[in-house]
Design a protein around this motif. Structure first.
Motif, PDB file in Angstrom:
ATOM      1  N   ASP A 499      88.288  44.164 -26.337  1.00 25.87           N
ATOM      2  CA  ASP A 499      89.680  44.621 -26.369  1.00 25.87           C
ATOM      3  C   ASP A 499      89.888  45.994 -25.745  1.00 25.87           C
ATOM      4  N   ASN A 500      88.805  46.638 -25.308  1.00 23.60           N
ATOM      5  CA  ASN A 500      88.896  47.949 -24.653  1.00 23.60           C
ATOM      6  C   ASN A 500      89.449  49.033 -25.580  1.00 23.60           C
ATOM      7  N   GLU A 501      89.290  48.842 -26.860  1.00 26.25           N
ATOM      8  CA  GLU A 501      89.873  49.803 -27.796  1.00 26.25           C
ATOM      9  C   GLU A 501      88.917  50.928 -28.171  1.00 26.25           C
ATOM     10  N   TYR A 515      87.977  38.517 -18.385  1.00 25.36           N
ATOM     11  CA  TYR A 515      88.412  37.291 -19.081  1.00 25.36           C
ATOM     12  C   TYR A 515      89.406  37.560 -20.219  1.00 25.36           C
ATOM     13  N   ASN A 516      89.699  36.453 -20.962  1.00 27.86           N
ATOM     14  CA  ASN A 516      90.564  36.523 -22.155  1.00 27.86           C
ATOM     15  C   ASN A 516      91.895  37.215 -21.902  1.00 27.86           C
ATOM     16  N   GLU A 517      92.513  36.933 -20.750  1.00 24.67           N
ATOM     17  CA  GLU A 517      93.771  37.624 -20.444  1.00 24.67           C
ATOM     18  C   GLU A 517      94.859  37.284 -21.470  1.00 24.67           C
ATOM     19  N   GLU A 518      94.786  36.098 -22.065  1.00 30.86           N
ATOM     20  CA  GLU A 518      95.833  35.737 -23.031  1.00 30.86           C
ATOM     21  C   GLU A 518      95.704  36.592 -24.293  1.00 30.86           C
ATOM     22  N   LYS A 519      94.533  37.182 -24.509  1.00 31.74           N
ATOM     23  CA  LYS A 519      94.307  37.885 -25.765  1.00 31.74           C
ATOM     24  C   LYS A 519      94.579  39.387 -25.673  1.00 31.74           C
ATOM     25  N   TRP A 520      94.099  40.022 -24.577  1.00 35.39           N
ATOM     26  CA  TRP A 520      94.006  41.477 -24.632  1.00 35.39           C
ATOM     27  C   TRP A 520      94.928  42.301 -23.731  1.00 35.39           C
ATOM     28  N   ASP A 522      97.935  42.374 -22.273  1.00 33.56           N
ATOM     29  CA  ASP A 522      99.331  42.668 -22.626  1.00 33.56           C
ATOM     30  C   ASP A 522      99.398  43.597 -23.834  1.00 33.56           C
ATOM     31  N   LYS A 523      98.583  43.260 -24.831  1.00 31.94           N
ATOM     32  CA  LYS A 523      98.561  44.059 -26.055  1.00 31.94           C
ATOM     33  C   LYS A 523      98.115  45.485 -25.757  1.00 31.94           C
ATOM     34  N   PHE A 524      97.086  45.554 -24.927  1.00 32.45           N
ATOM     35  CA  PHE A 524      96.545  46.876 -24.588  1.00 32.45           C
ATOM     36  C   PHE A 524      97.605  47.706 -23.859  1.00 32.45           C
ATOM     37  N   HIS A 525      98.274  47.080 -22.910  1.00 31.53           N
ATOM     38  CA  HIS A 525      99.266  47.804 -22.110  1.00 31.53           C
ATOM     39  C   HIS A 525     100.411  48.310 -23.004  1.00 31.53           C
ATOM     40  N   ALA A 526     100.803  47.480 -23.967  1.00 33.72           N
ATOM     41  CA  ALA A 526     101.894  47.879 -24.863  1.00 33.72           C
ATOM     42  C   ALA A 526     101.495  49.109 -25.679  1.00 33.72           C
ATOM     43  N   SER A 527     100.242  49.142 -26.126  1.00 34.34           N
ATOM     44  CA  SER A 527      99.861  50.271 -26.981  1.00 34.34           C
ATOM     45  C   SER A 527      99.282  51.452 -26.189  1.00 34.34           C
ATOM     46  N   HIS A 528      98.913  51.240 -24.916  1.00 33.99           N
ATOM     47  CA  HIS A 528      98.379  52.341 -24.097  1.00 33.99           C
ATOM     48  C   HIS A 528      99.115  52.342 -22.763  1.00 33.99           C
ATOM     49  N   VAL A 533      95.221  49.440 -15.583  1.00 34.79           N
ATOM     50  CA  VAL A 533      94.409  48.273 -15.954  1.00 34.79           C
ATOM     51  C   VAL A 533      94.153  47.389 -14.738  1.00 34.79           C
ATOM     52  N   VAL A 534      92.922  46.917 -14.615  1.00 34.98           N
ATOM     53  CA  VAL A 534      92.561  45.978 -13.553  1.00 34.98           C
ATOM     54  C   VAL A 534      91.790  44.814 -14.180  1.00 34.98           C
ATOM     55  N   GLY A 535      91.885  43.651 -13.588  1.00 33.31           N
ATOM     56  CA  GLY A 535      91.086  42.503 -14.024  1.00 33.31           C
ATOM     57  C   GLY A 535      89.723  42.618 -13.354  1.00 33.31           C
ATOM     58  N   SER A 536      88.792  43.306 -14.033  1.00 29.80           N
ATOM     59  CA  SER A 536      87.497  43.561 -13.394  1.00 29.80           C
ATOM     60  C   SER A 536      86.731  42.258 -13.163  1.00 29.80           C
ATOM     61  N   GLU A 537      86.966  41.268 -14.011  1.00 34.89           N
ATOM     62  CA  GLU A 537      86.318  39.967 -13.797  1.00 34.89           C
ATOM     63  C   GLU A 537      87.198  38.898 -14.417  1.00 34.89           C
ATOM     64  N   THR A 538      87.528  37.900 -13.616  1.00 34.22           N
ATOM     65  CA  THR A 538      88.434  36.853 -14.089  1.00 34.22           C
ATOM     66  C   THR A 538      87.904  35.492 -13.634  1.00 34.22           C
ATOM     67  N   SER A 539      88.576  34.475 -14.069  1.00 38.16           N
ATOM     68  CA  SER A 539      88.380  33.110 -13.590  1.00 38.16           C
ATOM     69  C   SER A 539      87.137  32.421 -14.151  1.00 38.16           C
ATOM     70  N   SER A 540      85.946  32.586 -13.519  1.00 35.23           N
ATOM     71  CA  SER A 540      84.808  31.735 -13.882  1.00 35.23           C
ATOM     72  C   SER A 540      85.231  30.274 -13.887  1.00 35.23           C
TER      73      SER A 540
END
Ligand code: GAL
Length: 836
Positions: A499-501, A515-520, A522-528, A533-540
């Motif tokens: 969660d990068n917290e 990964y886990n874009e549905e989880k983290w 948006d939430k992170f951006h709202a609170s920070h 923010v960048v998607g350092s690794e996505t897809s797989s």
């Protein structure tokens, strides 16, 4: 990560984490050859390629008797000069001659180990027998003799390795010189004191690949270039010539710094000159530093500044480069010099706007990539780096992440020249001396490269981002501080599967989510809201080229919607990262398939199936999703193939990736309906199979813009060869990529052909590797034979030093196919300055 696989983690629930577009002209320009590093030396410095004329033999990881006797006695290191294998007279006549770069892992047979631990270790290596349990294939020795002229006495002679895998011991003229213990960072040794001037010298290098650095195929041996550099005792410090630019309106201001080292016993007074040239070679500025003392056996820093009016900025569309010729002189005499390539641009990650290049928002359409290719493993000829980038650029990829290690210089140079941005990542996330040394080498080596827009200090350190968060924050802070010290112009990130917290995330400038874009995010951006923010690794995402059915018996994954449990299809992740302005974009795992970490299947899968293209660079269908939405030009791709013999009347899913407005599908001339294309989506039909032709017509309004067909073919009847280039250079290094395809008797491609082929290469070239992109193929990459995989194979052919013609021929082993031949011109070319 050696013992724990992703699947183990998922199973145990420990961690679940884990358009800027180029036109044809830019593609062609970028494919032109790059300046060679050897040309960067300015007299009296000489930088000589030290790749040619080596001999190689296997040693042994546990039996000194089979390891040239190394370690037989207690006193090996007790006295200087006693290592006989590094002396004249040692018999290496049975050793195999070869040139570097060399990866012996790719030459080894595939090996299966039925024990759980064994399987886990071998999977990482793509089932190549490396590791302490395979001592006979995990240690290699390289040896050669070389002359040093009497006149060289007094010069500083250094051997520099761009990278080798992994534990390296270097011996010269019987003396132990030094060691290196990682697989990716460059290292060098000053040989001046050990050489025989006016005579023959011997160098022997022991390379031990028993331990790994990562959890993926890493190769084995001296897999990057080696250089012998000769310079004056007064010389420029290694990687210390730095050019930084700031933009003020339409003028760039260059801050120029260099370090001069003095290895003489007396102090000297030196000055440094910079000549700045544009890509056409026109001098745009010449400046000098004031004269300064450089103490005996010491160093001094020199600096100057220069304005560049109306600079040509570097960007993906305009990869404009400049050079700085940096020279040092004492008493009016030039003592050393080098040419540094740089670009003028600004790069900034922003919490609201994502990423800005030269002040304008650019979405990162990136891919992560490991560094191996079919046929050659980790030992890539330079031209192959260009080829790989051109494949990625073709689909609109504008950035690469060098996951998870410091890249080869030629990969960075290819990015600089072709306008591909980079996230440059170090291997070891650790503030211990080794971790800091690797980080420093990466930043110093590449800080002038305009393609690098951000540094990454690590990847998925699940302890440092969670249970060891306190230490993680400190380790990351030490690393980030050093990054900023060495390069105040770039931001720093790390790739986090959490969660990068807390932990490492506290210390970095830019937050990287894996990964886990549905989880983290948006939430992170709202609170920070202030943290970029960048998607350092996505897809797989997962898919097997040319396969449309997921079949665990054949280890195949369908090409429609395959993805790892923790992953997403291209469409799913890009609908997230491509639609939020505050996100900088992201890097898909992975551009190319790579050996090792076979996912989702184990043996006999020897490579991953994450690639958007296979190990040869042949596009999978997912490639065309990106091409449609990452490039602006109209594109349309229809799949699957139309060879479904035996499935007559059964439904087949037919998909189209396109950026056009609507698509009409036809089966044997009959319309199956027209559908509007959703933004960032695709269209699909269920079609009852009948042999013949399916055809997709793509519309803009009511105008047909593009049409694609798939036609049922007969059996393979003949072969066709084509090459990526028509002529290559007679420099002993350049390569041509040969595409081998099968067609039926009516000239239709046969998308299912698997014929076993034999190749012949003669004239001014030699075959250095073969591949077919099949993740389950256990055939040798070095044999002049290969099966087609779903209609395709690849031959990699390297030029000799002789201008002329390379003749390449392919035939089926059973003689049933009409053979094919092609020739490639090998034009006279300057060979690099080399120790021969
Ligand atoms: C990530 C990891 C990559 C690779 C990938 C496979 O978590 O960073 O190196 O293992 O998973 O999906």
């Amino acid at each position: 990560m050696v013992q724990i696989t992703r699947r183990d983690l998922v199973a145990t629930g420990v961690a679940l984490s884990a358009p800027a577009l180029l036109g044809r002209q830019a593609l062609a320009a970028a494919n032109a050859s790059m300046p060679a590093a050897a040309e960067n030396a300015i007299a009296p410095r000489e930088q000589l390629l030290f790749d040619v004329g080596w001999k190689f033999t296997f040693g042994h990881g546990s039996d000194p008797a089979k390891d040239l006797g190394f370690g037989m006695g207690q006193g090996d290191f007790a006295k200087t000069g006693e290592f006989s294998f590094a002396k004249l007279g040692f018999d290496d006549s049975a050793w195999r001659p070869l040139d570097l770069p060399h990866d012996w892992a790719v030459e080894l047979p595939f090996v299966k180990d039925d024990t759980a631990k064994g399987d886990s270790q071998l999977r990482s290596h793509g089932y190549k027998p490396l590791g302490r349990r395979y001592p006979e294939t995990s240690v290699g020795w390289y040896r050669r003799e070389f002359d040093i002229a009497a006149a060289e006495l007094g010069r500083r002679i250094v051997i520099a390795f761009d990278g080798a895998f992994r534990d390296v011991l270097v011996f010269v003229n019987g003396c132990f010189i030094g060691r290196n213990t990682n697989g990716y960072a460059p290292f060098q040794f000053d040989l001046s004191d050990f050489l025989v001037y006016g005579g023959k010298n011997v160098i022997a290098i022991r390379v031990d690949a028993s331990f790994g650095d990562g959890w993926f195929y890493e190769g084995a041996g001296i897999y990057r270039h080696v250089w012998l550099t000769k310079s004056d005792a007064v010389h420029l410090g290694r990687w210390e010539s730095v050019v930084r630019s700031t933009l003020n309106g339409d003028t760039a201001s260059l801050a120029l710094t260099a370090i001069v080292e003095n290895r003489e016993a007396v102090a000297t007074r030196a000055k440094v000159t910079w000549v700045i040239r544009d890509a056409a070679g026109t001098t745009v500025a010449t400046v000098q530093s004031p004269e300064q003392d450089v103490p005996a056996d010491g160093l001094a820093e020199f600096s100057a500044s220069a304005p560049v009016p109306h600079p040509l900025l570097w960007s993906p569309q305009t990869p404009n480069l400049y050079t700085a010729a940096v020279t040092v002189s004492t008493g009016g005499k030039q003592r050393d010099g080098e040419i540094v390539s740089f670009g003028i641009r600004t790069a900034e990650f922003d919490a609201n706007k994502g990423f800005l290049l030269n002040g304008e928002v650019v979405k990162i359409q990136g891919t992560c990539n490991h560094q191996d290719h079919a046929g050659v493993g980790a030992a890539l000829p330079d031209a192959l780096q260009n080829f790989r980038l051109s494949v990625l650029r073709e689909m609109g990829c504008n950035a690469v992440r060098t996951s998870h290690n410091m890249p080869a210089p030629e990969w960075v140079e290819a990015c600089d020249h072709s306008g591909v941005m980079m996230m440059c990542e170090t291997r070891l996330m650790n503030s211990n001396p080794e971790g800091m040394a690797q980080l420093e080498a990466m930043i110093k080596r590449y800080r002038n490269a305009p393609s690098i827009i951000i540094w990454s200090i690590g990847n998925e350190e699940w302890l440092l981002q969670d249970k060891m968060a306190e230490q993680g924050e400190k380790i990351a802070a030490t690393m980030v501080r050093r990054c900023h010290e060495l390069d105040p112009t770039r931001q720093v990130t790390t790739a986090v599967n959490g969660d990068n917290e807390k932990g490492v995330s506290e210390a970095v400038d830019v937050i990287g989510f894996n990964y886990n874009e549905e989880k983290w995010p948006d939430k992170f951006h709202a609170s920070h809201p202030k943290r970029p923010v960048v998607g350092s690794e996505t897809s797989s995402a997962l898919s097997t080229r040319g396969e449309y059915i997921t079949d665990p018996k054949r280890n195949t994954v369908n090409s429609y919607d395959g993805a790892a449990d923790w992953g997403k299809t291209p469409e799913a992740w890009w609908n997230f990262y491509g639609t939020r302005d505050w996100l900088a974009g992201g890097f898909a795992w992975t551009g190319f398939d790579y050996r090792g970490e076979p996912t989702p299947y184990g043996w006999p899968s020897i490579s991953s199936q994450f690639g958007i293209v296979d190990m040869c660079g042949f596009p999978k269908d997912y490639f065309y999703y990106y091409k449609a939405w990452w490039r602006k030009e109209p594109s349309l791709h229809l799949f699957p193939h139309w060879n479904w013999q035996g499935k007559e009347g059964q439904d087949v899913a037919v998909w189209v990736y396109t950026n056009l407005e609507s698509v009409e599908l036809f089966l044997n001339g009959r319309s199956l309906g027209r559908q509007n294309v959703p933004h960032l989506g695709h269209v699909q039909w269920k079609v009852a199979y009948q042999p013949g032709v399916i055809e997709a017509r793509g519309y803009k309004g009511d105008t047909i813009v593009l049409v694609e067909k798939r036609e049922t073919s007969g059996g393979a009847a003949r072969l066709r060869l084509s090459t990526d280039r028509k002529e290559i250079n007679a420099d002993g290094e350049d390569v041509v990529l040969v595409r081998v395809e099968a067609f039926d008797s009516h000239g239709r491609p046969v998308p299912t052909a698997g014929n076993k082929l034999a190749f012949r290469v003669s004239g001014s070239g030699r075959l250095i590797g073969v591949g077919n992109g099949d993740p389950n193929c256990l055939e040798s990459d070095k044999d002049p034979r290969r099966s087609l995989f779903n209609g395709l194979a690849q031959i990699i052919v390297q030029a000799t030093n002789q201008p002329g013609i390379i003749h390449i021929a392919a035939a089926s082993e059973d003689g049933t196919l009409t053979p094919a031949a092609i020739s490639v011109r090998v034009k006279p070319a300057k060979r690099r300055l080399a120790v021969r």
